[in-house]
Design a protein around this motif. Sequence first.
Motif, PDB file in Angstrom:
ATOM      1  N   SER A  70       0.835  -1.213   0.000  1.00  0.00           N
ATOM      2  CA  SER A  70       0.000   0.000   0.000  1.00  0.00           C
ATOM      3  C   SER A  70       0.867   1.261   0.000  1.00  0.00           C
ATOM      4  O   SER A  70       0.524   2.267  -0.640  1.00  0.00           O
ATOM      5  CB  SER A  70      -0.937   0.004   1.199  1.00  0.00           C
ATOM      6  N   ALA A  71       2.003   1.188   0.709  1.00  0.00           N
ATOM      7  CA  ALA A  71       2.876   2.367   0.782  1.00  0.00           C
ATOM      8  C   ALA A  71       3.479   2.651  -0.592  1.00  0.00           C
ATOM      9  O   ALA A  71       3.576   3.814  -1.025  1.00  0.00           O
ATOM     10  CB  ALA A  71       3.984   2.134   1.807  1.00  0.00           C
ATOM     11  N   ILE A  72       3.870   1.579  -1.296  1.00  0.00           N
ATOM     12  CA  ILE A  72       4.465   1.744  -2.627  1.00  0.00           C
ATOM     13  C   ILE A  72       3.417   2.308  -3.588  1.00  0.00           C
ATOM     14  O   ILE A  72       3.681   3.253  -4.335  1.00  0.00           O
ATOM     15  CB  ILE A  72       5.014   0.394  -3.151  1.00  0.00           C
ATOM     16  N   LYS A  73       2.210   1.732  -3.518  1.00  0.00           N
ATOM     17  CA  LYS A  73       1.115   2.200  -4.391  1.00  0.00           C
ATOM     18  C   LYS A  73       0.843   3.694  -4.184  1.00  0.00           C
ATOM     19  O   LYS A  73       0.734   4.462  -5.136  1.00  0.00           O
ATOM     20  CB  LYS A  73      -0.169   1.426  -4.048  1.00  0.00           C
ATOM     21  N   ALA A  74       0.782   4.071  -2.911  1.00  0.00           N
ATOM     22  CA  ALA A  74       0.459   5.467  -2.586  1.00  0.00           C
ATOM     23  C   ALA A  74       1.558   6.405  -3.094  1.00  0.00           C
ATOM     24  O   ALA A  74       1.272   7.460  -3.685  1.00  0.00           O
ATOM     25  CB  ALA A  74       0.277   5.618  -1.078  1.00  0.00           C
ATOM     26  N   ALA A  75       2.810   5.995  -2.899  1.00  0.00           N
ATOM     27  CA  ALA A  75       3.921   6.864  -3.308  1.00  0.00           C
ATOM     28  C   ALA A  75       3.954   7.008  -4.831  1.00  0.00           C
ATOM     29  O   ALA A  75       4.147   8.116  -5.353  1.00  0.00           O
ATOM     30  CB  ALA A  75       5.244   6.304  -2.798  1.00  0.00           C
ATOM     31  N   VAL A  76       3.773   5.906  -5.537  1.00  0.00           N
ATOM     32  CA  VAL A  76       3.824   5.980  -7.002  1.00  0.00           C
ATOM     33  C   VAL A  76       2.623   6.774  -7.544  1.00  0.00           C
ATOM     34  O   VAL A  76       2.769   7.581  -8.464  1.00  0.00           O
ATOM     35  CB  VAL A  76       3.907   4.573  -7.638  1.00  0.00           C
ATOM     36  N   SER A  77       1.438   6.553  -6.946  1.00  0.00           N
ATOM     37  CA  SER A  77       0.251   7.338  -7.370  1.00  0.00           C
ATOM     38  C   SER A  77       0.533   8.821  -7.243  1.00  0.00           C
ATOM     39  O   SER A  77       0.207   9.618  -8.131  1.00  0.00           O
ATOM     40  CB  SER A  77      -0.941   7.050  -6.463  1.00  0.00           C
ATOM     41  N   ASN A  78       1.124   9.177  -6.126  1.00  0.00           N
ATOM     42  CA  ASN A  78       1.459  10.573  -5.881  1.00  0.00           C
ATOM     43  C   ASN A  78       2.469  11.051  -6.925  1.00  0.00           C
ATOM     44  O   ASN A  78       2.336  12.147  -7.492  1.00  0.00           O
ATOM     45  CB  ASN A  78       2.032  10.690  -4.462  1.00  0.00           C
ATOM     46  N   GLY A  79       3.468  10.216  -7.195  1.00  0.00           N
ATOM     47  CA  GLY A  79       4.505  10.558  -8.182  1.00  0.00           C
ATOM     48  C   GLY A  79       3.893  10.839  -9.553  1.00  0.00           C
ATOM     49  O   GLY A  79       4.254  11.813 -10.219  1.00  0.00           O
ATOM     50  N   ILE A  80       2.965   9.996  -9.964  1.00  0.00           N
ATOM     51  CA  ILE A  80       2.331  10.179 -11.273  1.00  0.00           C
ATOM     52  C   ILE A  80       1.579  11.504 -11.318  1.00  0.00           C
ATOM     53  O   ILE A  80       1.537  12.180 -12.338  1.00  0.00           O
ATOM     54  CB  ILE A  80       1.339   9.017 -11.553  1.00  0.00           C
ATOM     55  N   LYS A  81       0.983  11.840 -10.167  1.00  0.00           N
ATOM     56  CA  LYS A  81       0.194  13.076 -10.110  1.00  0.00           C
ATOM     57  C   LYS A  81       1.076  14.317 -10.236  1.00  0.00           C
ATOM     58  O   LYS A  81       0.751  15.244 -10.957  1.00  0.00           O
ATOM     59  CB  LYS A  81      -0.565  13.109  -8.770  1.00  0.00           C
ATOM     60  N   ILE A  82       2.184  14.326  -9.502  1.00  0.00           N
ATOM     61  CA  ILE A  82       2.947  15.581  -9.411  1.00  0.00           C
ATOM     62  C   ILE A  82       4.130  15.676 -10.374  1.00  0.00           C
ATOM     63  O   ILE A  82       4.693  16.750 -10.541  1.00  0.00           O
ATOM     64  CB  ILE A  82       3.485  15.805  -7.978  1.00  0.00           C
ATOM     65  N   ALA A  83       4.524  14.544 -10.992  1.00  0.00           N
ATOM     66  CA  ALA A  83       5.754  14.579 -11.784  1.00  0.00           C
ATOM     67  C   ALA A  83       5.507  14.129 -13.219  1.00  0.00           C
ATOM     68  O   ALA A  83       4.445  13.599 -13.550  1.00  0.00           O
ATOM     69  CB  ALA A  83       6.815  13.705 -11.130  1.00  0.00           C
ATOM     70  N   ASP A  84       6.518  14.366 -14.069  1.00  0.00           N
ATOM     71  CA  ASP A  84       6.447  13.926 -15.468  1.00  0.00           C
ATOM     72  C   ASP A  84       6.961  12.503 -15.622  1.00  0.00           C
ATOM     73  O   ASP A  84       6.591  11.791 -16.555  1.00  0.00           O
ATOM     74  CB  ASP A  84       7.309  14.845 -16.343  1.00  0.00           C
TER      75      ASP A  84
END
Length: 413
Positions: free
Chosen positions: A235-249
């Motif tokens: 869940s921690a990995i999922k949350a971090a990557v989801s966030n990454g997709i949102k804020i980064a290219d």
Amino acid sequence: MAELGVISLEEAKAALDKFWKPKPRDVYVSFSHAIGRVSSTEIKSKIDVPPFDRATYDGFAVKASDTFGATESSPIKLKLVGRVLAGTWPRMHLRPGSSVEITTGAPLPRGADAVVMSEYAVVEDGSVNIYRSVSPWENVTSRGSDIKKGQIVIGRLKQLNLLDVAVLAAIGVKKIMVKDRPKVAVISTGSELVEPGAKLRKGKIYDVNATSLSESVRACGGEPVFLGTISDRFSAIKAAVSNGIKIADVVLISGGSSVGTGDLTPRAIATLGRPGVIVHGIAMKPGKPTFIAVVKNKPIFGLPGYPVSALMVFDQLVADYLHELSGIPRSRQSVVQAKLATKLLSARGRQEFVPVKLVEKDGQKLAEPILKGSGAITSLSTADGYIEVPLEREIVEEGESVEVKLFRGCSLV
Ligand code: AMP
Ligand code: MG
């Protein structure tokens, strides 16, 4: 046991190509933030620089022909009719036989076409004695002599340096369109990792990739956004990557990238959307357990946790995309020919990158392989570069001629 279905580095790039292509963005920045950035368009001057004919030195504005014949022993006397200071605009029109005192940078009055330097003039009772003749336009910086209106002062896709910024200042441009820095989310995974500076408890190690990958991103013209050292939890990995997709290219995530039971990263990303993981396993060493995913049109590079592997994969796979996004050209890699110092056994079926140190022995350049392995960051920090052993080679003999690719400047990229 699950196996990685390896493909070559080139095939991996071609696979990504089908789902994502780097598209650089433009952004306006103030010229004080423009150094190092790459211009999106050519820049033309809207003005002449200087915008008017001006005095190059302090002295006396004259009609040059009025001074012809003046020498130290027989000066010519001109009527002094006023003064022009820099920053003002002269209203007078200089008549023959007269002169106007003028300061450096002040506009030349109409009727004047030269300046006599103050060293060659003496003021006396409302007149000025000229001790040296001047030719037309002597000591005058003419309008547009530096930059002409309409002239291109900066080309397209030029990496701007401080002189370019000085030119922008001269033409009065404060904002310039440049290539935007791609935002790159950097995530470290591994329950054993702690951030440098924190206390090192039993069983823990310091996170190296957060720093080395963030700085590699910066070296390519990107803006790293570190999203944390995450434990090996789905869940921690999922949350971090989801966030990454949102804020980064682009998202870079290291650790847990293989197919073992503890390797959750590709599985967690597979649940985030289609097409998800498109490459898993690249025929390179170090770097085999690498994956590439695309989610919501953003690429995610899953790098192995070993610091040397992560850096090598960054260098071989990720760096070019970031350079393309930032517009900053990748510096050319220098290559040095050397003789291999010791016999090297290489993994068959994988393109191997072996860090080497260059040494001189009996007037010969030798490449000494550093075989500390990809867990040892010092195998890179003590190396000068690396040699590449192609997929099918298993042995490189001692004394064989090899091409050493030198690390570029302060960074691998
Ligand atoms: P992994 O790819 O997660 O199987 O990790 C491979 C090895 O690299 C393990 O020994 C990890 O402890 C180590 N490692 C993973 N991530 C990092 C990191 N960010 N910094 C330093 N070592 C790491
Ligand atoms: Mg791990």
